[in-house]
Design a protein around this motif. Structure first.
Motif, short mmCIF file in Angstrom:
data_model
loop_
_atom_site.label_atom_id
_atom_site.label_comp_id
_atom_site.label_asym_id
_atom_site.label_seq_id
_atom_site.Cartn_x
_atom_site.Cartn_y
_atom_site.Cartn_z
N CYS A 84 63.70 0.74 -9.16
CA CYS A 84 64.71 0.66 -10.21
C CYS A 84 65.91 -0.07 -9.63
N ALA A 85 66.67 -0.67 -10.51
CA ALA A 85 67.85 -1.43 -10.10
C ALA A 85 68.80 -1.56 -11.27
N ALA A 86 70.06 -1.82 -10.96
CA ALA A 86 71.09 -1.94 -11.98
C ALA A 86 71.47 -3.40 -12.18
N ASN A 87 71.62 -3.78 -13.44
CA ASN A 87 72.10 -5.12 -13.76
C ASN A 87 73.62 -5.09 -13.71
N LEU A 88 74.18 -5.80 -12.74
CA LEU A 88 75.62 -5.76 -12.53
C LEU A 88 76.39 -6.63 -13.52
N MET A 89 75.67 -7.45 -14.31
CA MET A 89 76.34 -8.40 -15.19
C MET A 89 76.44 -7.93 -16.63
N SER B 145 60.89 8.88 -11.13
CA SER B 145 62.31 9.19 -11.23
C SER B 145 63.11 8.20 -10.40
N CYS B 146 64.32 7.95 -10.85
CA CYS B 146 65.24 7.07 -10.13
C CYS B 146 66.60 7.75 -10.14
N ALA B 147 66.94 8.39 -9.03
CA ALA B 147 68.20 9.11 -8.92
C ALA B 147 69.26 8.18 -8.36
N ALA B 148 70.38 8.10 -9.07
CA ALA B 148 71.46 7.20 -8.67
C ALA B 148 72.65 7.98 -8.14
N SER B 149 73.29 7.43 -7.15
CA SER B 149 74.54 7.98 -6.64
C SER B 149 75.48 6.82 -6.36
N GLY B 150 76.77 7.09 -6.50
CA GLY B 150 77.75 6.05 -6.25
C GLY B 150 78.09 5.20 -7.45
N LEU B 151 77.38 5.38 -8.55
CA LEU B 151 77.71 4.71 -9.79
C LEU B 151 77.14 5.52 -10.94
N GLU C 248 70.32 -10.81 -11.30
CA GLU C 248 71.50 -10.04 -11.74
C GLU C 248 71.40 -8.57 -11.35
N TYR C 249 70.24 -8.15 -10.89
CA TYR C 249 70.02 -6.74 -10.56
C TYR C 249 70.32 -6.50 -9.08
N ALA C 250 70.84 -5.31 -8.82
CA ALA C 250 71.20 -4.96 -7.45
C ALA C 250 70.97 -3.47 -7.22
N TYR C 251 71.22 -3.05 -6.00
CA TYR C 251 71.08 -1.67 -5.58
C TYR C 251 69.63 -1.21 -5.64
N TRP C 252 68.76 -2.07 -5.15
CA TRP C 252 67.34 -1.74 -5.15
C TRP C 252 67.08 -0.56 -4.20
N GLY C 253 66.26 0.37 -4.70
CA GLY C 253 65.88 1.49 -3.85
C GLY C 253 64.73 1.11 -2.94
N GLN C 254 64.16 2.12 -2.29
CA GLN C 254 63.06 1.86 -1.37
C GLN C 254 61.72 1.77 -2.10
N GLY C 255 61.73 2.17 -3.36
CA GLY C 255 60.52 2.09 -4.17
C GLY C 255 59.62 3.29 -3.99
N GLN D 23 79.31 4.64 -1.62
CA GLN D 23 78.09 3.89 -1.35
C GLN D 23 77.09 4.11 -2.49
N VAL D 24 76.61 3.01 -3.05
CA VAL D 24 75.65 3.10 -4.15
C VAL D 24 74.24 3.23 -3.58
N GLN D 25 73.48 4.12 -4.17
CA GLN D 25 72.11 4.31 -3.70
C GLN D 25 71.22 4.71 -4.87
N PHE D 26 70.05 4.08 -4.92
CA PHE D 26 69.02 4.47 -5.88
C PHE D 26 67.85 5.01 -5.07
N VAL D 27 67.32 6.13 -5.51
CA VAL D 27 66.18 6.72 -4.82
C VAL D 27 65.06 6.96 -5.84
N GLU D 28 63.97 6.23 -5.66
CA GLU D 28 62.82 6.38 -6.55
C GLU D 28 61.86 7.42 -5.98
N SER D 29 61.18 8.13 -6.87
CA SER D 29 60.19 9.11 -6.46
C SER D 29 59.19 9.32 -7.59
N GLY D 30 58.12 10.05 -7.28
CA GLY D 30 57.15 10.40 -8.31
C GLY D 30 55.86 9.61 -8.26
#
Length: 125
Positions: A96-101, A21-27, A111-118, A1-8
Motif C-alpha cells: 500500500c502507498a499514499a498518493n502525495l499529490m 491490512s495496511c496500518a499507517a502511522s505518521g499521517l 505520485e505514490y510514496a511511503y511504500w511498506g515492506q509488502g 516518521q511515516v510508516q505503512f505496514v502491510e500484513s495478512g
C-alpha cells in the motif's frame, strides 16, 4: 516518521480468500488517496485498487474487479483489501502507498510514496 505496514498475506488455495491490512502511522489516511499494488516475480508493479479520500470512491483493476474490495477504518488509520476467489494469477507481494499529490485516485505510480515492506500472497493448490 511515516510508516505503512502491510500484513495478512499467506498461502491460499485457488478460490480462497485473504484480507490484507495496511496500518499507517505518521499521517492520516483520510488526507490521501491510498493505493494497493502488487508485484509478481519478473513483472512490473501494478495497481490493483485505490481508495479516494476525497469522496470515498474506489477504483479496481479489471483483473480484480468484483473479487477485491478496498475499505478503510479511520479509527484505526488502517486500510484493508478483502480478496476473494483468488486465482493463480493473483500471487505477488502486495503493497500500500499514499498518493502525495491528490486525494482522488488516478495519478501515476510515481505520485505514490511511503511504500511498506509488502506482504506476500501465494495462490497454489
Amino acid at each position: 516518521q511515516v510508516q505503512f505496514v502491510e500484513s495478512g498475506g499467506g498461502l491460499v488455495q485457488p478460490g480462497g480468500s485473504l484480507r490484507l491490512s495496511c496500518a499507517a502511522s505518521g499521517l492520516f489516511l483520510d488526507d490521501y488517496a491510498i493505493g494497493w499494488f502488487r508485484q509478481a516475480p519478473g513483472k512490473e508493479r501494478e495497481r490493483v485498487s485505490c481508495f479516494s479520500s476525497a469522496d470515498g470512491s474506489t477504483v479496481y483493476a479489471g483483473s480484480v474487479q468484483g473479487r477485491f474490495v478496498v475499505s478503510r477504518d479511520n479509527a484505526k488509520n488502517t486500510m484493508f483489501l478483502q480478496m476473494t476467489n483468488l486465482r493463480p494469477e493473483d500471487p505477488g507481494v502486495y503493497y500500500c502507498a499514499a498518493n502525495l499529490m491528490r486525494r482522488l485516485c488516478g495519478g501515476p505510480q510515481h505520485e505514490y510514496a511511503y511504500w511498506g515492506q509488502g506482504t506476500q500472497v501465494t495462490v497454489s493448490s
